[in-house]
Design a protein around this motif. Structure first.
Motif, PDB file in Angstrom:
ATOM      1  N   ASN A  90      -2.478   1.047 -11.169  1.00 47.34           N
ATOM      2  CA  ASN A  90      -3.489   1.189 -10.109  1.00 47.34           C
ATOM      3  C   ASN A  90      -3.775   2.652  -9.825  1.00 47.34           C
ATOM      4  OD1 ASN A  90      -3.480  -1.550  -9.687  1.00 47.34           O
ATOM      5  ND2 ASN A  90      -2.197  -1.498  -7.844  1.00 47.34           N
ATOM      6  N   ASN A  91      -2.786   3.490 -10.087  1.00 48.08           N
ATOM      7  CA  ASN A  91      -2.877   4.902  -9.697  1.00 48.08           C
ATOM      8  C   ASN A  91      -2.804   5.840 -10.907  1.00 48.08           C
ATOM      9  OD1 ASN A  91      -2.812   4.607  -6.623  1.00 48.08           O
ATOM     10  ND2 ASN A  91      -1.154   3.281  -7.312  1.00 48.08           N
ATOM     11  N   ARG A  92      -3.185   5.269 -12.043  1.00 49.99           N
ATOM     12  CA  ARG A  92      -3.247   6.020 -13.313  1.00 49.99           C
ATOM     13  C   ARG A  92      -1.899   6.646 -13.693  1.00 49.99           C
ATOM     14  NH1 ARG A  92      -8.311   7.368 -11.080  1.00 49.99           N
ATOM     15  NH2 ARG A  92      -7.629   9.464 -10.502  1.00 49.99           N
ATOM     16  N   GLY A 102       2.314  -3.502 -10.994  1.00 47.31           N
ATOM     17  CA  GLY A 102       0.906  -3.109 -11.030  1.00 47.31           C
ATOM     18  C   GLY A 102       0.635  -1.743 -10.430  1.00 47.31           C
ATOM     19  N   ALA A 103       1.533  -1.280  -9.550  1.00 50.10           N
ATOM     20  CA  ALA A 103       1.243  -0.058  -8.785  1.00 50.10           C
ATOM     21  C   ALA A 103       1.008   1.180  -9.669  1.00 50.10           C
ATOM     22  CB  ALA A 103       2.354   0.211  -7.773  1.00 50.10           C
ATOM     23  N   ASN A 138       2.096   1.998  -3.519  1.00 46.87           N
ATOM     24  CA  ASN A 138       0.945   2.480  -4.297  1.00 46.87           C
ATOM     25  C   ASN A 138       0.632   3.928  -3.933  1.00 46.87           C
ATOM     26  OD1 ASN A 138      -0.839   0.521  -6.137  1.00 46.87           O
ATOM     27  ND2 ASN A 138       0.259  -0.714  -4.636  1.00 46.87           N
ATOM     28  N   SER A 141       0.840  -1.199   0.000  1.00 43.43           N
ATOM     29  CA  SER A 141       0.000   0.000   0.000  1.00 43.43           C
ATOM     30  C   SER A 141       0.873   1.248   0.000  1.00 43.43           C
ATOM     31  CB  SER A 141      -1.006   0.011   1.154  1.00 43.43           C
ATOM     32  OG  SER A 141      -0.430  -0.409   2.334  1.00 43.43           O
ATOM     33  N   ARG A 194       0.577   7.357  -6.309  1.00 44.88           N
ATOM     34  CA  ARG A 194      -0.578   8.250  -6.305  1.00 44.88           C
ATOM     35  C   ARG A 194      -0.187   9.674  -5.898  1.00 44.88           C
ATOM     36  NH1 ARG A 194      -6.347   7.673  -4.890  1.00 44.88           N
ATOM     37  NH2 ARG A 194      -6.797   9.160  -3.263  1.00 44.88           N
TER      38      ARG A 194
END
Ligand SMILES: Cc1ncc(COP(=O)(O)O)c(C=O)c1O
Length: 386
Positions: A129-131, A125-126, A100, A97, A104
């Motif tokens: 996940n946060n555009r 993937g991170a 991620n 988290s 973000r």
């Protein structure tokens, strides 16, 4: 009470309780050597601290407290000569988290996040996940088998949109403890391009090579520290990953504000028992850690000896971590094997598939287990490769 402290040869029956690592192969004769947790009981000093807190009985919402922050400040000074201020710490329920949140917090939609592969899968993937956009370059393996940076490929993967450099040091899965000159080169790139560094250092307590030391990239100098989010946790070293507790060290006030703002409303507090365990581990877990590292070092030698003469795989033994990285591409090619994980499972051993790390044809072997179990697993791996 059962003696668990440092009794690393003792086999604890993990099938007796629910757990990801062993439940995956329930009902099958497969030794799990995949997900990165160890088959050792946590140190008694940690268990005792949790037990004492449970005896109080009330488990209300709890923020970090001064002596907990102090344990981290003291450990950073003791272990790395790095002077950290308590206000730089941000407590979190986990590393994944946390990185991620870093994606973000930094930049805008569509901005680039760089990472080097192969890599612990959630790194890949991170960004999405946060555009953010993942930008990657492969590490390269030198003739002497040591993995290192491909500086040209690293810079070529970046562009004007790049805002964040996601580093993993010590590195999962190639096991490198990056040298000062490598970290300085990364720092130089990040200064020139004005990038924030998010450095996942979860494996820093598990340096196996004698004479080698972990260096947090933020400890190089204050200007690097000012652009760095360092992430650490007790979870790998003291084998308490399900207690969900990690911390970020963010010296720069503005960067820390951005990070906290990105957490707001979506990241819960760290778990109370995790915080209790963390203070106990950093304050009183050093003796156990040293014995663990010695045990893992011997396990690593066993892995090396056992797999050295197999011509169709090449094994990277880690400088840190309890993870060996096996290049099985020659074996897969010669025998036409497309699903290596299934092949090893059919021979009774569960390994992590390199595909999810961005490296098809590789497998990751977790040797953080009692030696009798490791010996059995290695025999099965040899059989699978025969
Ligand atoms: C490099 C790395 N980062 C993070 C994690 C997981 O951290 P957490 O469980 O705190 O999210 C792991 C677990 O294997 C890891 O190897």
């Amino acid at each position: 009470m059962a003696e668990s402290t440092g009794d690393f040869d003792r086999i604890v029956d993990r099938r007796a309780v629910p757990g990801e690592k062993w439940s995956r192969f329930e009902g099958r004769d497969v030794i799990p050597m995949w997900v990165a947790d160890m088959d050792f009981a946590a140190p008694e000093v940690v268990i005792d601290a949790i037990r004492a807190r449970l005896d109080h009985g009330v488990l209300g919402y709890t923020d970090a407290w001064p002596s907990l922050d102090g344990a981290i400040v003291d450990a950073m000074d003791r272990d790395y000569g790095w002077r950290v201020e308590p206000r730089w710490l941000v407590w979190l329920p986990g590393m994944v988290s946390a990185f991620n949140v870093a994606c973000r917090a930094i930049g805008d939609d569509g901005d680039g996040v760089f990472t080097a592969t192969p890599i612990y899968p959630p790194f890949l993937g991170a960004p999405a996940n946060n555009r953010r956009q993942l930008q990657q370059a492969a590490l390269r393996q030198r003739a002497d088998q040591r993995w290192t940076w491909d500086w040209d490929a690293t810079e070529a993967a970046m562009d004007d949109s790049t805002r964040l450099f996601m580093l993993c040091n010590p590195h999962n899965p190639v096991g490198r403890v990056f040298e000062r000159h490598e970290l300085e080169r990364i720092a130089g790139i990040c200064e020139r391009r004005d990038l924030v560094i998010c450095s996942d250092e979860i494996h820093c307590g598990l340096v196996l090579d004698e004479g080698r030391r972990h260096l947090p990239i933020a400890a190089i100098d204050e200007s690097i520290a000012a652009r760095t989010i360092t992430l650490m946790a007790p979870s790998k070293t003291w084998n308490i990953p399900s207690l969900y507790c990690a911390f970020a060290i963010i010296p720069d006030d503005g960067l820390r504000r951005l990070f906290r703002r990105a957490m707001r409303g979506i990241v819960p507090h760290a778990n109370l028992l995790g915080l209790i365990a963390t203070e106990a581990a950093y304050r009183h877990g050093e003796e156990w850690r040293r014995r663990l590292v010695a045990y893992l070092r011997a396990n690593r030698s066993l892995v090396g000896e056992s797999l050295a003469d197999l011509p169709e795989i090449r094994t990277t033994l880690p400088e840190a971590t309890y993870l060996a990285w096996l290049d099985c591409r020659p074996f897969a090619q010669v025998h036409g094997i497309t699903d290596l994980a299934a092949h090893f499972e059919a021979h009774g051993v569960g390994l992590s598939d390199g595909r999810s790390f961005g490296a098809p044809g590789f497998m990751r072997l977790n040797f953080g287990c009692p030696r009798p179990l490791l010996e059995q697993g290695l025999t099965r791996i040899r059989d699978a490769l025969r």
